[in-house]
Design an enzyme around this catalytic site. Structure first.
Site, PDB file in Angstrom:
ATOM      1  N   ASN A  26      -0.066 -15.899  11.368  1.00 56.61           N
ATOM      2  CA  ASN A  26      -0.911 -16.587  10.499  1.00 56.61           C
ATOM      3  C   ASN A  26      -2.453 -16.220  10.696  1.00 56.61           C
ATOM      4  OD1 ASN A  26       0.791 -18.070   8.980  1.00 56.61           O
ATOM      5  ND2 ASN A  26       1.056 -19.790  10.597  1.00 56.61           N
TER       6      ASN A  26
ATOM      7  N   GLU B 262       9.239 -21.509  13.411  1.00 54.88           N
ATOM      8  CA  GLU B 262       7.743 -21.600  13.730  1.00 54.88           C
ATOM      9  C   GLU B 262       7.452 -22.818  14.301  1.00 54.88           C
ATOM     10  OE1 GLU B 262       5.409 -20.061  10.221  1.00 54.88           O
ATOM     11  OE2 GLU B 262       3.704 -21.307  10.836  1.00 54.88           O
TER      12      GLU B 262
ATOM     13  N   HIS C 170      -5.133 -16.147   8.135  1.00 54.75           N
ATOM     14  CA  HIS C 170      -4.420 -16.793   7.060  1.00 54.75           C
ATOM     15  C   HIS C 170      -5.278 -18.126   6.708  1.00 54.75           C
ATOM     16  CE1 HIS C 170      -1.687 -13.759   7.104  1.00 54.75           C
ATOM     17  NE2 HIS C 170      -0.769 -14.027   5.866  1.00 54.75           N
TER      18      HIS C 170
ATOM     19  N   ARG D  33      24.566 -24.313  -2.401  1.00 56.93           N
ATOM     20  CA  ARG D  33      24.017 -24.645  -1.218  1.00 56.93           C
ATOM     21  C   ARG D  33      23.884 -23.437  -0.131  1.00 56.93           C
ATOM     22  NH1 ARG D  33      27.775 -29.285  -0.872  1.00 56.93           N
ATOM     23  NH2 ARG D  33      26.632 -31.029  -1.776  1.00 56.93           N
TER      24      ARG D  33
ATOM     25  N   LYS E  17      11.321 -16.565   4.992  1.00 52.38           N
ATOM     26  CA  LYS E  17      10.549 -17.693   4.498  1.00 52.38           C
ATOM     27  C   LYS E  17      10.797 -17.318   3.010  1.00 52.38           C
ATOM     28  CE  LYS E  17       6.871 -18.948   7.859  1.00 52.38           C
ATOM     29  NZ  LYS E  17       5.496 -18.719   8.147  1.00 52.38           N
TER      30      LYS E  17
ATOM     31  N   HIS F 290      -6.770 -18.158   3.254  1.00 47.18           N
ATOM     32  CA  HIS F 290      -6.423 -19.228   2.235  1.00 47.18           C
ATOM     33  C   HIS F 290      -7.616 -19.868   1.491  1.00 47.18           C
ATOM     34  CE1 HIS F 290      -3.642 -22.200   0.649  1.00 47.18           C
ATOM     35  NE2 HIS F 290      -4.607 -22.917   0.853  1.00 47.18           N
TER      36      HIS F 290
ATOM     37  N   LYS G 243       7.542  -7.904  13.740  1.00 56.06           N
ATOM     38  CA  LYS G 243       7.957  -9.136  12.957  1.00 56.06           C
ATOM     39  C   LYS G 243       9.030  -9.622  13.459  1.00 56.06           C
ATOM     40  CE  LYS G 243       7.778 -12.214   9.274  1.00 56.06           C
ATOM     41  NZ  LYS G 243       7.105 -12.554   8.145  1.00 56.06           N
TER      42      LYS G 243
ATOM     43  N   ARG H 217       5.671 -17.724  16.173  1.00 58.18           N
ATOM     44  CA  ARG H 217       5.547 -17.208  14.744  1.00 58.18           C
ATOM     45  C   ARG H 217       4.283 -17.684  14.080  1.00 58.18           C
ATOM     46  NH1 ARG H 217      10.400 -16.935  10.174  1.00 58.18           N
ATOM     47  NH2 ARG H 217       9.200 -15.927   8.732  1.00 58.18           N
TER      48      ARG H 217
ATOM     49  N   GLU I 178      -1.705  -6.202   6.443  1.00 56.01           N
ATOM     50  CA  GLU I 178      -0.693  -6.968   7.282  1.00 56.01           C
ATOM     51  C   GLU I 178      -0.101  -6.126   8.500  1.00 56.01           C
ATOM     52  OE1 GLU I 178      -0.044 -10.177   7.064  1.00 56.01           O
ATOM     53  OE2 GLU I 178      -0.293 -10.758   4.956  1.00 56.01           O
TER      54      GLU I 178
ATOM     55  N   HIS J  14      -4.105 -11.210  -1.879  1.00 59.54           N
ATOM     56  CA  HIS J  14      -3.544 -12.064  -0.775  1.00 59.54           C
ATOM     57  C   HIS J  14      -4.079 -11.334   0.522  1.00 59.54           C
ATOM     58  CE1 HIS J  14      -1.577 -14.432   2.226  1.00 59.54           C
ATOM     59  NE2 HIS J  14      -0.816 -13.652   2.280  1.00 59.54           N
TER      60      HIS J  14
HETATM   61  N1  GLY Z   1       4.216 -14.384   6.774  1.00 57.00           N
HETATM   62  C1  GLY Z   1       4.367 -15.287   7.932  1.00 57.00           C
HETATM   63  C2  GLY Z   1       5.762 -15.577   8.365  1.00 57.00           C
HETATM   64  O1  GLY Z   1       6.809 -15.153   7.904  1.00 57.00           O
HETATM   65  O2  GLY Z   1       5.792 -16.100   9.247  1.00 57.00           O
END
Ligand code: GLY
Length: 368
Positions: free
Chosen positions: A246, A237, A249, A121, A143, A253, A227, A242, A185, A267
């Site tokens: 994107n 998010e 993206h 957990r 993430k 995508h 970031k 946050r 990025e 990517h």
């Molecule tokens: N890569 C986007 C984020 O971490 O929210």
């Protein structure tokens, strides 16, 4: 060395940025490696390049590196690789207070972080990102995910690392194409909220990509700080901040899906072209000056990244590309939020974008 704090309540951590951090791994982990055996997840390419440095650094301090070495590539972000990694961690008798080390790019970081989130957990983990893209984006913010037959990153968890060590020495051995893909990025932070940083990229991006060490440290530290501020504001998010990460993206995508998530378009390359498309679409809607959108396109092109949809040689129309967007995980009650721009450094979340209009725009870009 630069140290950027990620000030999350109850789970603060540091991102350390500098050359040689892997060779000095144990002192940089500041007491977190509490057992002799240290579990590390990596891939075969990274292990070949950096495994000995890491194993020696651990051995010098009386530790033993215990490796799980996965095949390189996105296919390792799978249910099977996750299950095997979890079983391996359990066989290693990893405890909640132990730290699992993720040595690699985004694939290794995402998989290891997810395994750390679910073993007992939740165990601790340390990110040792070995690509520019992982250093400025995926290793920070917690993430974690795997891919399934239904799509990329659809199964995962928010699970913050205990520490991130971004060793700039790894960038010296990174293939130039991957370095450029990671640079997309970096540029993103300028475009989404920091016009001065975009100007810095204009003035210094080429020298940074060519290898200037001080510029690399500045670019990574500035991106990480950007970031960190966003993650501190909106960890899960849910508040809009946050989601601005994107930028590029949603278009990107769709391009990755159309090219089969293959080496045809990395990517970061998809994000680069996606940011150009977001800028041009913003200009088409009268939100952003056309000259600013073309400035974005020119910067991306000069960095050696794709900046024209027509140059990809796709055999599809705009409607096929927006079809991929319908499966985007950001779909929300039938609408797809797009990150658009009012100017360089002023991105915002638009919830009123009509996919039919986007398809028409993409047809124009395909015919450019
Ligand atoms: N890569 C986007 C984020 O971490 O929210």
């Amino acid at each position: 060395m630069a140290v950027v704090p990620v000030a999350l309540a109850g789970r603060p951590y540091e991102v350390r940025i500098g050359a040689g951090l892997l060779a000095e791994l144990v002192p940089n982990c500041t007491g977190r490696l509490r057992k002799r055996r240290v579990p590390l997840v990596t891939d075969a390419n990274v292990h070949a390049a950096w495994g000995a440095v890491v194993a020696n650094a651990l051995a010098q301090s009386g530790h033993e590196a215990v490796w799980r070495i996965l095949p390189p590539g996105e296919a390792s972000k799978s249910w099977d690789a996750l299950a095997a990694t979890v079983d391996w961690l359990l066989a290693e008798e990893v405890e909640r207070g132990d730290h699992i080390l993720a040595l690699g790019g985004g694939v290794i970081g995402d998989l290891t972080g997810f395994a750390a989130a679910i073993v007992k957990r939740g165990c601790q983990f340390i990110q040792l990102p070995t690509t520019l893209l992982a250093q400025v984006d995926s290793s920070i913010g917690g993430k974690t995910a795997i891919n399934t037959a239904a799509g990329k990153n659809l199964v995962g968890a928010f699970h913050q690392p205990a520490l991130v060590l971004a060793d700039l020495a790894v960038l010296d051995t990174l293939p130039a194409r991957e370095l450029r893909a990671g640079y997309a990025e970096v540029v993103k932070y300028g475009l989404l909220g920091d016009a001065d940083f975009f100007a810095w990229c204009d003035n210094n991006g080429a020298a940074m990509l060519a290898g200037d060490a001080a510029l690399r440290e500045y670019a990574v530290a500035h991106s990480v700080a950007a970031k960190a501020r966003i993650v501190e504001t909106d960890e899960f998010e849910t508040k809009g901040a946050r989601a601005l990460l994107n930028l590029g993206h949603t278009f990107g995508h769709a391009l990755e899906a159309e090219t089969g998530f293959s080496d045809r378009l990395l990517h970061g390359e998809a994000v680069a072209l996606g940011m150009v498309l977001a800028a041009r679409y913003s200009a088409r809607r009268g939100l952003m000056p056309k000259a600013s959108a073309e400035h974005v396109a020119q910067h991306i092109a000069e960095a050696g990244l794709p900046s024209d949809l027509s140059g990809l040689g796709l055999d599809c129309d705009g409607h096929a590309l927006t079809g991929h967007m319908l499966h985007d995980k950001k779909m929300d009650a039938g609408t797809l939020p797009f990150v658009l721009m009012k100017s360089i450094g002023a991105a915002f979340l638009a919830r009123d974008v009509d996919l039919g209009d986007v398809a028409k725009f993409l047809d124009e870009e395909l015919a450019r």
